[in-house]
Design an enzyme around this catalytic site. Structure first.
Site, mmCIF file in Angstrom:
data_model
loop_
_atom_site.group_PDB
_atom_site.id
_atom_site.type_symbol
_atom_site.label_atom_id
_atom_site.label_comp_id
_atom_site.label_asym_id
_atom_site.label_seq_id
_atom_site.Cartn_x
_atom_site.Cartn_y
_atom_site.Cartn_z
ATOM 1 N N ASP A 125 15.531 -34.199 -35.274
ATOM 2 C CA ASP A 125 16.677 -33.271 -35.167
ATOM 3 C C ASP A 125 16.321 -31.778 -35.244
ATOM 4 O O ASP A 125 17.012 -31.013 -35.945
ATOM 5 C CB ASP A 125 17.722 -33.594 -36.249
ATOM 6 C CG ASP A 125 18.343 -34.984 -36.102
ATOM 7 O OD1 ASP A 125 17.954 -35.725 -35.188
ATOM 8 O OD2 ASP A 125 19.217 -35.328 -36.929
ATOM 9 N N ASP A 129 20.523 -35.419 -32.749
ATOM 10 C CA ASP A 129 21.861 -35.700 -33.272
ATOM 11 C C ASP A 129 22.834 -35.378 -32.133
ATOM 12 O O ASP A 129 22.769 -34.290 -31.547
ATOM 13 C CB ASP A 129 22.087 -34.783 -34.488
ATOM 14 C CG ASP A 129 23.040 -35.344 -35.529
ATOM 15 O OD1 ASP A 129 22.994 -36.556 -35.811
ATOM 16 O OD2 ASP A 129 23.846 -34.555 -36.073
ATOM 17 N N HIS A 131 26.742 -35.931 -31.190
ATOM 18 C CA HIS A 131 28.089 -36.385 -31.540
ATOM 19 C C HIS A 131 29.105 -36.073 -30.443
ATOM 20 O O HIS A 131 29.103 -34.964 -29.900
ATOM 21 C CB HIS A 131 28.573 -35.693 -32.819
ATOM 22 C CG HIS A 131 27.729 -35.945 -34.025
ATOM 23 N ND1 HIS A 131 27.447 -37.211 -34.492
ATOM 24 C CD2 HIS A 131 27.121 -35.092 -34.889
ATOM 25 C CE1 HIS A 131 26.690 -37.113 -35.575
ATOM 26 N NE2 HIS A 131 26.475 -35.848 -35.835
ATOM 27 N N HIS A 187 34.100 -36.108 -33.755
ATOM 28 C CA HIS A 187 33.391 -37.183 -34.464
ATOM 29 C C HIS A 187 33.938 -37.353 -35.893
ATOM 30 O O HIS A 187 34.303 -36.373 -36.542
ATOM 31 C CB HIS A 187 31.889 -36.875 -34.510
ATOM 32 C CG HIS A 187 31.064 -38.019 -34.986
ATOM 33 N ND1 HIS A 187 30.562 -38.094 -36.267
ATOM 34 C CD2 HIS A 187 30.674 -39.151 -34.359
ATOM 35 C CE1 HIS A 187 29.891 -39.227 -36.401
ATOM 36 N NE2 HIS A 187 29.939 -39.884 -35.259
ATOM 37 N N HIS A 239 29.228 -30.120 -35.514
ATOM 38 C CA HIS A 239 27.843 -29.756 -35.162
ATOM 39 C C HIS A 239 27.306 -30.721 -34.107
ATOM 40 O O HIS A 239 27.784 -31.854 -33.985
ATOM 41 C CB HIS A 239 26.947 -29.799 -36.410
ATOM 42 C CG HIS A 239 26.772 -31.183 -36.964
ATOM 43 N ND1 HIS A 239 27.725 -31.785 -37.768
ATOM 44 C CD2 HIS A 239 25.797 -32.108 -36.789
ATOM 45 C CE1 HIS A 239 27.323 -33.006 -38.075
ATOM 46 N NE2 HIS A 239 26.163 -33.237 -37.483
ATOM 47 N N LYS A 281 21.429 -40.175 -31.359
ATOM 48 C CA LYS A 281 22.107 -40.930 -32.419
ATOM 49 C C LYS A 281 23.356 -40.172 -32.845
ATOM 50 O O LYS A 281 23.443 -38.956 -32.657
ATOM 51 C CB LYS A 281 21.168 -41.139 -33.614
ATOM 52 C CG LYS A 281 20.693 -39.828 -34.196
ATOM 53 C CD LYS A 281 19.673 -40.031 -35.286
ATOM 54 C CE LYS A 281 19.263 -38.706 -35.886
ATOM 55 N NZ LYS A 281 20.349 -37.979 -36.550
ATOM 56 N N CYS A 303 18.633 -36.674 -42.527
ATOM 57 C CA CYS A 303 18.092 -37.499 -41.440
ATOM 58 C C CYS A 303 16.627 -37.864 -41.626
ATOM 59 O O CYS A 303 16.225 -38.976 -41.278
ATOM 60 C CB CYS A 303 18.364 -36.832 -40.099
ATOM 61 S SG CYS A 303 20.142 -36.881 -39.726
HETATM 62 C C1 VGL Z 1 21.995 -34.267 -40.225
HETATM 63 C C2 VGL Z 1 23.933 -34.052 -41.419
HETATM 64 C C3 VGL Z 1 24.679 -34.429 -40.323
HETATM 65 C C4 VGL Z 1 20.500 -34.159 -40.197
HETATM 66 C C5 VGL Z 1 22.730 -34.669 -39.109
HETATM 67 O O1 VGL Z 1 19.906 -34.033 -39.106
HETATM 68 O O2 VGL Z 1 19.889 -34.201 -41.303
HETATM 69 N N1 VGL Z 1 22.598 -33.982 -41.369
HETATM 70 N N2 VGL Z 1 24.064 -34.733 -39.170
HETATM 71 ZN ZN ZN Z 2 25.247 -35.071 -37.471
#
Ligand code: VGL
Ligand code: ZN
Length: 204
Positions: free
Chosen positions: A12, A50, A52, A56, A85, A110, A155
């Site tokens: 990410d 990430d 979404h 979401h 986000h 994801k 993550c």
């Molecule tokens: C993440 C919170 C929500 C991450 C992703 O990449 O750690 N944290 N979505």
């Molecule tokens: Zn996320």
């Protein structure tokens, strides 16, 4: 150079997790040069993204009376609510512009299921719906993993714990990760990873 059975998984490294992004991780952008350099030591490089849909269920904006970083109970367990986000196709969902995306063999997206969040590169937050990464690694004979990226305490942690559970020897390059650190979550994550047998490394 690592043996060709050893994969680098970059978690990410996206604009929304970097300074100025919607869910910024302090110093998130600082991991980029080191990750780019590390890619040269691996024959296999996998990125996660990430990804979404708008609206979401992990977004606080979808829960009346809730603020970002509040927690709600979902059918699959407690869920922290986030600012909107990494909305699919937005500038925030793009990889950091300096990340060497061209080096990636595979990009795992994801968090695309509207009703379930997905921190881990392997399973959604119900801990049973797979992303397909385990099958990919098995088919390619990739048996040992190194991880780096954002965020250490979400993550990266969930990916490393799932990797260990699946039987992979896994190293997390802490020097090439940064955390969100909600209420001590960073130190708790380091402890959980250590207890699961994850190797925490500060670099060579
Ligand atoms: C993440 C919170 C929500 C991450 C992703 O990449 O750690 N944290 N979505
Ligand atoms: Zn996320």
């Amino acid at each position: 150079m690592h043996p060709d059975t050893h994969a680098l998984i970059v978690i990410d490294v996206q604009n929304d997790f970097c300074p100025g992004g919607a869910l910024e991780v302090p110093q998130g952008d600082r991991v980029v040069p080191g990750i780019n350099a590390l890619m040269k030591e691996f024959g296999a490089v996998i990125l996660t993204q990430d990804w979404h849909p708008a609206g979401h269920s992990s977004f606080a904006s979808q829960h009346a009376g809730k603020e970002p970083f509040d927690t709600v109970e979902m059918p699959y367990g407690p869920q922290i609510l986030w600012p909107d986000h990494c909305v699919q196709g937005s500038a925030g969902s793009a990889f950091h512009p300096d990340l060497q995306v061209v080096r990636a063999d595979m990009i795992v997206r994801k968090g695309y299921n509207p009703k379930i969040d997905s921190y881990s590169a392997f399973f959604e937050n119900d801990h049973e719906t797979p992303t397909g990464l385990h099958g990919y690694l098995q088919e390619r004979g990739l048996t040992t993993l190194t991880m780096a990226g954002l965020a250490t305490d979400f993550c990266v942690k969930f990916s490393a714990l799932d990797a260990a559970k699946l039987g992979y020897p896994v190293t997390v390059r802490e020097d090439l990760c940064r955390g969100i650190d909600l209420d001590g979550s960073l130190e708790a994550a380091r402890q959980e990873m250590r207890e699961a047998g994850v190797t925490l490394s500060q670099g060579a």
